[in-house]
Design a protein around this motif. Structure first.
Motif, short mmCIF file in Angstrom:
data_model
loop_
_atom_site.label_atom_id
_atom_site.label_comp_id
_atom_site.label_asym_id
_atom_site.label_seq_id
_atom_site.Cartn_x
_atom_site.Cartn_y
_atom_site.Cartn_z
N THR A 14 28.99 -28.33 15.89
CA THR A 14 28.85 -29.19 17.08
C THR A 14 28.08 -30.46 16.77
O THR A 14 28.17 -31.43 17.52
CB THR A 14 28.12 -28.43 18.20
OG1 THR A 14 26.84 -27.99 17.72
CG2 THR A 14 28.94 -27.22 18.64
N ARG A 15 27.33 -30.45 15.68
CA ARG A 15 26.55 -31.63 15.29
C ARG A 15 26.54 -31.76 13.77
O ARG A 15 26.47 -30.75 13.05
CB ARG A 15 25.11 -31.55 15.80
CG ARG A 15 24.31 -32.82 15.53
CD ARG A 15 22.93 -32.78 16.17
NE ARG A 15 22.21 -34.03 15.94
CZ ARG A 15 22.28 -35.09 16.73
NH1 ARG A 15 23.02 -35.04 17.83
NH2 ARG A 15 21.63 -36.20 16.45
N THR A 17 24.72 -34.08 10.54
CA THR A 17 23.75 -35.07 10.08
C THR A 17 24.40 -35.93 9.01
O THR A 17 24.93 -35.41 8.03
CB THR A 17 22.51 -34.38 9.49
OG1 THR A 17 21.87 -33.61 10.51
CG2 THR A 17 21.52 -35.42 8.95
N THR A 238 27.17 -29.08 7.31
CA THR A 238 26.77 -29.93 8.45
C THR A 238 26.04 -31.19 8.03
O THR A 238 25.56 -31.94 8.88
CB THR A 238 25.86 -29.14 9.42
OG1 THR A 238 24.71 -28.68 8.72
CG2 THR A 238 26.60 -27.96 10.04
N ASP A 270 33.37 -38.55 16.23
CA ASP A 270 33.38 -38.84 17.67
C ASP A 270 34.64 -38.29 18.33
O ASP A 270 34.60 -37.70 19.41
CB ASP A 270 33.30 -40.35 17.90
CG ASP A 270 31.89 -40.91 17.76
OD1 ASP A 270 30.95 -40.11 17.55
OD2 ASP A 270 31.73 -42.14 17.84
N ILE A 274 32.05 -34.15 17.94
CA ILE A 274 30.90 -33.70 17.13
C ILE A 274 29.80 -34.74 17.21
O ILE A 274 30.01 -35.92 16.92
CB ILE A 274 31.32 -33.48 15.66
CG1 ILE A 274 32.37 -32.36 15.58
CG2 ILE A 274 30.11 -33.15 14.80
CD1 ILE A 274 32.97 -32.18 14.19
N GLU A 275 28.60 -34.32 17.59
CA GLU A 275 27.48 -35.23 17.75
C GLU A 275 26.94 -35.71 16.41
O GLU A 275 26.81 -34.92 15.47
CB GLU A 275 26.36 -34.54 18.53
CG GLU A 275 26.68 -34.22 19.97
CD GLU A 275 26.80 -35.48 20.83
OE1 GLU A 275 26.07 -36.44 20.53
OE2 GLU A 275 27.61 -35.48 21.77
N THR A 276 26.58 -36.99 16.34
CA THR A 276 25.91 -37.55 15.17
C THR A 276 24.66 -38.34 15.55
O THR A 276 23.81 -38.59 14.69
CB THR A 276 26.84 -38.49 14.39
OG1 THR A 276 27.17 -39.62 15.22
CG2 THR A 276 28.11 -37.79 13.94
N GLY A 277 24.58 -38.76 16.81
CA GLY A 277 23.47 -39.60 17.26
C GLY A 277 23.63 -41.05 16.88
O GLY A 277 22.71 -41.86 17.11
#
Length: 309
Positions: A14-15, A17, A238, A270, A274-277
């Motif tokens: 889900t995320r 780095t 991840t 995106d 999937i979150e990346t910040g």
């Protein structure tokens, strides 16, 4: 990306780095030597775009990487943001000394999965490179630093060809046994394909190297970097290395072309939800600006599509 919608795929994190390597791995392979103030602005722009890990420079001897000869000045001038890591590459104990003098908290060492590249890049054998890294890692961990290890030529070597998976697993295990906290698998010449990525990750899992401690570092020489990344994510990775604007390659392996462009990666992530910040718009602006500093167009497809340059 949001205006085109997001649809996820089963089995993906889900995320993710993103370890941004543009200021180090990207700029070290550029023929232009940029002034320190440009490098500092580049790092600060990347952080403003949402990056939490920005590999900032290298303490390799200036004779070998003149593009990063101003490492101390850059680190002194960068405004540190709480919660952001600014790792630096160190080749040996002297490099570690320089890093410690600057209050660095995260370092990386750069090893090889093959004998030939170890000889050409480090003037060492596979075994003696580990002997060189052992005191660096031990001292760094004793000082409370995190230590990442890059394992270059994890998929193919321009002199040796296909690199046997058991050989990569053996060297990776020995590097991690030194005390490194993270292993970044380098496709230095960009020859990997998804099946081989999955096979190596499964072999590392069987060797009890936790996937949570594995990162991937793909080059896009044959246009496979995004496909390889997706394959790695499907097996639990991840952390993904990428370079803003697709900058960089490897100065010691001439067949190595650019890194996976961070913008191309963020566009894909995106779209998968999937979150990346990371703010893609700010990142594109940053890479377009850096392309102007370098006097050439950005190789990133997303940068070209959004900014036209």
């Amino acid at each position: 990306m949001a205006e085109y919608g997001t649809i996820g795929l089963a089995g993906l994190p889900t995320r993710v780095t993103i370890c941004e390597v543009g200021p180090r791995d990207g700029l070290q392979n550029e023929s232009a030597v940029l002034p320190a103030e440009v490098k500092v602005e580049f790092i600060e722009r990347l952080v403003a775009a949402g990056h939490t890990v920005v590999e900032s420079t290298s303490f390799v001897h200036p004779k070998w990487v003149p593009q990063l000869a101003d490492a101390e000045e850059v680190l002194d001038r960068v405004r540190r943001v709480a919660g952001v890591r600014y790792p630096v590459l160190v080749p040996n104990e002297r490099g570690l000394d320089r890093a410690l003098e600057r209050g660095v908290t995260d370092i990386a060492v750069f090893g090889s999965a093959t004998e030939t590249f170890a000889a050409r890049n480090l003037n060492r054998s596979l075994d003696s490179q580990l002997e060189m890294f052992a005191p660096v890692v031990a001292r760094a961990r004793q000082a409370g630093l995190t230590v990442r290890t890059y394992l270059s030529m994890s998929f193919g070597d321009p002199w040796e060809g296909e690199v046997p998976i058991p050989q990569v697993v053996s060297v990776a295990g020995r590097m991690m046994a030194l005390g490194c906290s993270e292993l970044s698998l380098g496709d230095t010449i960009g020859v990997a394909t998804p099946g081989r990525v999955v096979a190596l990750l499964e072999a590392l899992r069987a060797a009890e190297i936790p996937v949570e401690r594995i990162a991937v570092h793909f080059h896009d020489t044959y246009g496979q970097a995004l496909a390889n990344t997706l394959a790695a994510l499907s097996r639990g990775v991840t952390t993904v290395d990428a370079s803003a604007g697709g900058l960089g390659g490897c100065p010691y392996a001439k067949s190595a072309t650019g890194n996976l462009a961070t913008e191309d990666l963020v566009w894909q992530l995106d779209g998968l939800g999937i979150e990346t910040g990371i703010d893609l718009g700010k990142l594109v602006e940053t890479s377009a600006w850096m392309a102007e500093q370098l006097g050439r167009p950005s190789p990133s497809r997303v940068v070209r599509a959004i900014s036209g340059g």
